[in-house]
Design a protein around this motif. Structure first.
Motif, PDB file in Angstrom:
ATOM      1  N   VAL A   1       0.846  -1.203   0.000  1.00  0.00           N
ATOM      2  CA  VAL A   1       0.000   0.000   0.000  1.00  0.00           C
ATOM      3  C   VAL A   1       0.877   1.247   0.000  1.00  0.00           C
ATOM      4  CG1 VAL A   1      -1.731   1.305   1.281  1.00  0.00           C
ATOM      5  CG2 VAL A   1      -1.928  -1.182   1.125  1.00  0.00           C
TER       6      VAL A   1
ATOM      7  N   ALA B   1      -5.980  -0.092   6.312  1.00  0.00           N
ATOM      8  CA  ALA B   1      -6.872   0.682   5.450  1.00  0.00           C
ATOM      9  C   ALA B   1      -7.128   2.067   6.035  1.00  0.00           C
ATOM     10  CB  ALA B   1      -8.190  -0.061   5.255  1.00  0.00           C
TER      11      ALA B   1
ATOM     12  N   LEU C   1      -7.482   3.553   2.060  1.00  0.00           N
ATOM     13  CA  LEU C   1      -7.663   2.440   1.137  1.00  0.00           C
ATOM     14  C   LEU C   1      -9.090   1.916   1.242  1.00  0.00           C
ATOM     15  CD1 LEU C   1      -6.117   0.270  -0.693  1.00  0.00           C
ATOM     16  CD2 LEU C   1      -5.891  -1.062   1.422  1.00  0.00           C
TER      17      LEU C   1
END
Length: 411
Positions: free
Chosen positions: A176, A210, A215
């Motif tokens: 990520v 996240a 995300l």
């Protein structure tokens, strides 16, 4: 004929045979599903197929579903045969919301969009979220039709390193940070194709990543209610940090009947509204009469009793497959023991090619799905997926005998 007429005729002929415009690049660049092609190849009734991820048709509650259709067509035909709202049947959405809430995920009917199976939900999300060139992270391997959806969207798909318990959180965090993906797509429970389940502590870590990195997480859960062993795990959507960035996809295909083509999408408000608009452009709304019948079935029938029957049958079939694998597979093969769902994952010894061996298997009237197409980048050609739901234990035992002979011939 005059020169002018001759020229006009020649021009018309040339125009008539001109090539039509080419397909869009996304259509030309996305291949057909090998699973669908294998299903066509193995449609002969004598074939024992471990290939298709199909529910057992003899376990469908056809009588209960017919009663539900009869009721809605008898009582409200003018309503159920008419157009309806894009968001979906209010009664059906209310029932799904109540079931989610009872399982630990507080949900209102307004949080949900009814879709043409969870597959359409994934397509709507791709339409609403992805621009060509956006990066999507997936498990390695992952659901084949998801790769098709992301391919049509023009996304760049990057696999996250995974082990027997699902994606590795440290690897996810690093990807990520380096790849700046738009979303992460997961099947955390009884994954297709591997049957594996993401551990609870990893689910919590996915939610934290996240939230920290920014995300979207798309959590696909078509198999979660087909649990045969162990404790139910919470959805990623239920963990702190995931509330405003997680989409949960569900389906009636595995718990009622896939022919209904009904599923649902639970998403934060702005994204859900974008998906509603995308669905309006795609099909206006899912079938009114099918939604009404599904809602009536859930109101009148005992779904939990039906699911208990299905789970009992599938558990016996899974156990028959696991019991027969040691004698059916080449020495040095490995496989997992899923606690539910419809699939298990096999790896043959190094040097074996499951795709090449399938041709021999089909001549023995048995089939499986090679694992290679499920990988986003670097396929492991020694892998294969086996489904255990559509055959009885006796048929599974016979299928494994055939498979053993095919592997011996292909050695």
């Amino acid at each position: 004929m005059t020169q002018t007429a001759t020229t006009a005729t020649a021009t018309a002929t040339a125009e008539a045979v001109a090539a039509v415009p080419a397909l869009a690049a996304r259509a030309a660049g996305v291949g057909a599903s090998p699973v669908r092609e294998i299903l066509a190849l193995t449609a002969r009734p004598e074939v024992i197929s471990f290939a298709g991820g199909l529910p057992a048709p003899e376990l469908f509650d056809a009588a209960g579903l017919r009663a539900a259709y009869d009721a809605v067509l008898r009582e409200t035909p003018r309503h159920v045969l008419q157009y309806s709202t894009t968001e979906g049947d209010p009664a059906l959405r209310g029932t799904v919301a109540a079931r989610l809430t009872a399982r630990g995920l507080p949900t209102d009917a307004e949080d949900l969009l009814v879709t043409g199976g969870s597959q359409q939900g994934l397509s709507l999300l791709a339409t609403a979220l992805l621009e060509p060139g956006d990066t999507v992270l997936v498990e390695d391997p992952t659901y084949l039709a998801a790769l098709q959806v992301f391919g049509f969207a023009g996304a760049r798909v990057v696999p996250v390193p995974s082990d027997a318990d699902g994606i590795l959180p440290d690897a996810l965090d690093a990807l990520v940070a380096s790849e700046r993906p738009k979303l992460l797509y997961l099947i955390p429970t009884f994954q297709n194709p591997t049957g594996r389940t993401l551990r609870a502590e990893r689910r919590a870590e996915v939610a934290r990543i996240a939230a920290r990195r920014g995300l979207w997480v798309v959590e696909d859960d078509p198999y979660g209610e087909l649990r045969y062993d162990g404790e139910t795990l919470p959805w990623i959507s239920a963990f702190p940090g995931a509330e405003d960035r997680t989409v949960l996809l569900g389906s009636f295909s595995k718990i009622m009947a896939p022919g209904l083509r009904l599923g649902w999408l639970r998403a934060p408000g702005a994204l859900r509204r974008a998906c509603v608009i995308a669905k309006q452009a795609a099909d206006l709304h899912s079938s009114t009469v099918d939604q009404a019948a599904a809602a009536r079935y859930l109101a009148d029938a005992d779904l939990e009793a039906h699911l208990a029957t299905v789970r009992t049958a599938y558990r016996a079939r899974r156990d028959a497959l696991l019991a027969g694998l040691p004698d059916a597979l080449p020495a040095g093969s490995t496989w997992n023991h899923p606690n539910g769902g419809m699939f298990l994952w096999v790896r043959l010894p190094d040097g074996r090619d499951a795709t090449a061996l399938l041709r021999t298997a089909v001549t023995h009237d048995v089939a499986y799905v090679p694992g290679a197409p499920f990988f986003a980048t670097h396929p492991d050609r020694a892998t294969l997926r086996m489904s255990f739901t559509t055959h009885t234990p006796a048929e599974i035992t016979e299928g494994l005998r055939r498979l053993s002979r095919a592997f011996a011939q292909g050695a």
